[in-house]
Design a protein around this motif. Structure first.
Motif, PDB file in Angstrom:
ATOM      1  N   LYS A   3      -1.572   4.957  -8.616  1.00  0.00           N
ATOM      2  CA  LYS A   3      -2.289   3.820  -8.094  1.00  0.00           C
ATOM      3  C   LYS A   3      -2.629   2.100  -8.717  1.00  0.00           C
ATOM      4  O   LYS A   3      -2.843   1.041  -7.874  1.00  0.00           O
ATOM      5  N   LYS A   4      -3.108   2.654  -9.894  1.00  0.00           N
ATOM      6  CA  LYS A   4      -3.592   0.951 -10.767  1.00  0.00           C
ATOM      7  C   LYS A   4      -1.802   0.074 -10.439  1.00  0.00           C
ATOM      8  O   LYS A   4      -2.422  -1.128 -10.246  1.00  0.00           O
TER       9      LYS A   4
ATOM     10  N   LEU B   1      -6.127   4.324   0.152  1.00  0.00           N
ATOM     11  CA  LEU B   1      -6.416   2.516   1.154  1.00  0.00           C
ATOM     12  C   LEU B   1      -5.834   2.883   2.142  1.00  0.00           C
ATOM     13  O   LEU B   1      -5.747   2.246   3.076  1.00  0.00           O
TER      14      LEU B   1
ATOM     15  N   GLY C 212      -2.024  -1.242  -7.281  1.00  0.00           N
ATOM     16  CA  GLY C 212      -2.863  -2.038  -7.099  1.00  0.00           C
ATOM     17  C   GLY C 212      -2.560  -3.383  -7.378  1.00  0.00           C
ATOM     18  O   GLY C 212      -2.454  -4.351  -7.028  1.00  0.00           O
TER      19      GLY C 212
ATOM     20  N   VAL D   4       0.799  -0.855  -0.030  1.00  0.00           N
ATOM     21  CA  VAL D   4      -0.112  -0.233   0.388  1.00  0.00           C
ATOM     22  C   VAL D   4       0.260   1.083   0.237  1.00  0.00           C
ATOM     23  O   VAL D   4       2.174   1.545   1.107  1.00  0.00           O
TER      24      VAL D   4
ATOM     25  N   ARG E 259       0.854   6.883  -3.784  1.00  0.00           N
ATOM     26  CA  ARG E 259       0.211   6.267  -4.961  1.00  0.00           C
ATOM     27  C   ARG E 259      -0.902   6.101  -4.549  1.00  0.00           C
ATOM     28  O   ARG E 259      -1.584   6.501  -5.497  1.00  0.00           O
ATOM     29  N   THR E 260      -1.176   5.626  -3.685  1.00  0.00           N
ATOM     30  CA  THR E 260      -2.857   4.700  -2.962  1.00  0.00           C
ATOM     31  C   THR E 260      -3.580   5.193  -2.178  1.00  0.00           C
ATOM     32  O   THR E 260      -3.137   4.904  -0.668  1.00  0.00           O
TER      33      THR E 260
ATOM     34  N   LYS F 163      -3.992   8.017 -11.996  1.00  0.00           N
ATOM     35  CA  LYS F 163      -4.194   6.753 -11.615  1.00  0.00           C
ATOM     36  C   LYS F 163      -3.652   5.587 -11.839  1.00  0.00           C
ATOM     37  O   LYS F 163      -3.677   4.666 -11.465  1.00  0.00           O
TER      38      LYS F 163
END
Lengths: 178, 178, 178, 178, 178, 178, 178, 178
Positions: free
Chosen positions: E157-158, C49, E161, C41, C45-46, E154
């Motif tokens: 983030k992706k 979350l 992820g 996490v 960047r996230t 995005k």
């Protein structure tokens, strides 16, 4: 396991990984006929050996302790806490902080518990300083060690003198190739 | 001298001069009904008390040790060496190095002997971290402490929220004068 | 993707490039039968979350979070902001500043939001500290973990003891060649 | 509490204790007729406000965020994580590390999430940089701000020029007494 | 030699040896259709080009200058002195001081002359920050760039992820081997 | 404003706030009959004066430039870029970094553009070094200055010698009270 | 061994291991027809040569001393103590501290004994600074050296100019491959 | 001026301004009946006294030299170069660098010339270390000193023990007021 009976200087480190650095101290002193015990005692992994080791070494006649450690380097300071003889600390270069952590952890001791700190990774100087301390007395043995220190200092001077002459004779480029 | 019978957390420092910094930890925990023993044990001046103190505290039920020290700060690391319970280290700001020596001496511990290091002089956070550790279990007591931590976190948020509103209402100049 | 149902400890890092450092924590804990969820996490960047992950982990029973990050290392501190359970921070060595930036970004947290900081790149110690925290309670499970920590401490001592004996027996030169 | 409807620049800090430093940014911008919202949002104490504040500011038209923080200074970096507009970071001088921790925590951001870092405690420069950013477009408003920056640069030059002349005229001793 | 007619962003460095670091800024911006001029101007070896270059770039429409330099890194600060548009500074990692000299020389600018400093060697972030600045206006072009920044965020983030899911699926050992 | 016609040494600083530090250089040189021009020129606020000032000083016969600055201290380096005469840099102590930023910004100059850096805040030494440089030639004037340097060195020695004797005579306690 | 009769500049270092760094100074000066004596004198191993060497060099006409050393770098400062001519110090990069120790040991000299410190490992700049000092007089020889410095400065500018043009012509990718 | 006839330990410093720090060493040793000569010799201002002083001290029986200096602190290292007896270095805290320069200049000595470095400003520890060195021999005098060191260590322990008891008895608040 037989421990040395009579010791002049202890060279101790927290981990066998410090040995390639620390052996320079032992080698110098042994070469001068001084009784050295080179040992591994970890302040953090064998803390209960600190007090007993310090007591045993002093009982066996040790006059100086050389202790090397890196990072949060507690070994020299803790041995100084458990001893009344001088403790020399060698800050072993750490990976993350290049030895700055080792140097500060060893040198910045509080009032009442000095550690004689030498340069990062300079175990040779720790050995030499131990010899100077052994040579500080008035006994015949002390005089003999003092002579060895004095003689060593002359070889230092001589070796610089020879480089100096060779450089003056050859000039920079030929000296570097020689 | 009567030592506390049952202890949850020990707050220990090497010198009485560290007390003005370290008392924030004791005060927070005592305010939450946690049994604290605040003591002075010096890694360098009373090294032989390290092992016995660590043993006694654990025998008396201590679950966390908070240790503060400055300079070549060995107390937290040595108590961690003598304990199996978590040790929290508070780097006390030193005069010459502004606490950089304290921080590195406490944080940079070798493999096998962690010290949970908090910010320089931040004994309050050490107390809070100790409470979080006590609250990590499943018992009723742990739950009660966890609730206190959660409630404290809410007051933090609330107090920022109030400053925030007052600033938006008053504007910078009037806020600064208020 | 199925997430672990029941978690004791979360080992989390901001980027897969931190995994070679961070895996030491997960490996130690899993070897001791502790339920670990190792996740990626990123605070930067996230960021959305952070809150939900912290909530989910706590809902799933997590008692300790271990977070590793390098440079302007915000992950441990932000998870500490979103949690009431203890957060352990591992400063991952950065290229330009050798981990000094990581260490200061993780350790120097403000009042009210502690991060239990360990040495640069020392994820193993973060795992061990997490086990010590899990072992701080009074339950049977806590006792079992505490026994494992105690047993580990003994192997540490034993392994130093063996090096020690071998060095005394072989002497420096033969030891180094062995 | 009524929040400003339309914002050009947000000046945000983690604690009211940062306001005496941070107000220089707000004052400069307001003096130039730029709509500023000066707010307190703490990355560590009100972490759940980060995302919503960033969203609200952008919804209200904010084009630049100026964020000040000290120690493990996460506010600028976290707002940069939650925003697509530029974030300027002001490292506020910390007590223990003289702002080195603040500077590294703000400047050393990872790939993908820049923070435009200015000098320690130099909130005025953050305000000026925000004005330069607002002046980077082609609109009439941008042109007007660019003119103000240009005019300010001239006053800088003029003020140095006047000191220069006075020093040449008075000489060192009389200048220092004047 | 034909210089670009119309420039949005200048990427400038003091020496061709900085180009491997600095090209990341140019590449990002060019990939987004932004007009970039990548140039070499040395603050120390071509000081008389500073003023004329800054003037020419602004005359050609430049809205942001990205300047990279190492050691006593004066290029970003001097261009900021000669410009009214925002200057972003990239501290290039130096050999002796690991970039600490570069970072301090660029970040610690005096009142009135800000440089927007990014992390050591992080020219990519300088490019992204420049795009964010170009996207700060209200024009169609600004909106288009802002969309690109948002889209890039995005993908960040992706990508995290996906690493996250793969790690949860494969576990640590298989992930590291994959 | 009348500028000095003939100058041997320029003492220049970026701000009048540096004058209390920098005046020691001017005072020493003027006391030795050397023509000094003490001026304020800011690298950042009056950058267009750098080139013309350097040219004018050299046209007026200046043989050495002494430049003092703090923080991201660009003045000495930029004057060195615009001059062929030696430039001496005085790092003025900054508030946040205690002069480490000033020292690195001045000393770490790239190949081809040296700055002769002295100790932090040591403008007196800058003046003395300038005199030594003026005394490096073979002219009568150079010889005269060299004699002054030699005489000054003797007073240094004498003053230490007197302290030394007084201390030996009085002992520590009475010396400290005297 | 025949020592040079007439010397303009001495390039001296404490150990032959410093020669690969220090030779850049000698090479530059010799290439400009300046009489250089390159020597090895160690402050620590041949301390008794310090005074006599400094005296001999000055007797032989030396006008500048360039001294390089690393770690606790005492050579430049001690030669400055024994000389009235300018001493330039080159901090040689050390292994443990990356040259920070060398830089501070050379730059931070006390009142009365300046050392003109250049960047870490930058012996070339020491040579150039020595030439600038020799060129500070009014003699024909000084004028000749000053012309060489001026010509060198032009080649610096020209070489940057050529890189600049090639980069503008080829673009980043082709430039890096060329 | 009459110099002491017979000396055991020399306490020497470069300037009378170091005396308030350095006197702690002399006081401790004199209190224990050890013959101390406290002197001022400057490495930089009286360099020609270094060799003769070192020779005289050794001729008069000195067994240890304690040298204190700040900044580019060369005195301890130079005396070590001119002596075969142990030299203890005391880094005196400097204004600009808080003693980091002093510490590195004293500790980072090259192979062959150790200085036993103690903590910044900790002259008391230098005195104690000197006593430990004098106590390292087998003579009656050495034994007597060793007893004094051992007795001192006991008072250290006792004083901590008394603080400890008082704190346990009074509790934190009453202890702080007492």
């Amino acid at each position: 396991m037989t421990l040395p009976k009579k010791i002049d200087v202890v060279v101790v480190m927290g981990s066998q990984s410090d040995l390639p650095v620390m052996k320079a101290a032992a080698k110098l002193l042994e070469g001068w006929g001084i009784a050295v015990s080179t040992e591994i005692v970890s302040a953090h992994r064998t803390p209960d050996l600190l007090q007993s080791s310090a007591a045993r070494w002093q009982a066996n006649g040790a006059k100086v302790i050389i202790a090397g450690a890196g990072g949060a380097a507690h070994l020299p300071g803790m041995l100084a806490s458990f001893s009344i003889i001088p403790v020399i600390g060698v800050p072993v270069r750490s990976r993350a902080m290049n030895g700055l952590d080792s140097l500060l952890s060893i040198a910045q001791m509080p009032k009442g518990v000095p550690v004689a700190t030498v340069a990062v990774d300079n175990a040779f100087n720790a050995g030499l300083l131990a010899a100077q301390i052994l040579g500080a007395g008035d006994s015949k043995a002390a005089n003999a060690i003092r002579s060895k220190v004095a003689a060593y200092k002359k070889t230092l001077k001589k070796s610089v003198g020879e480089s100096r002459k060779r450089l003056l004779k050859l000039g920079v480029e030929r000296f570097l190739k020689s």
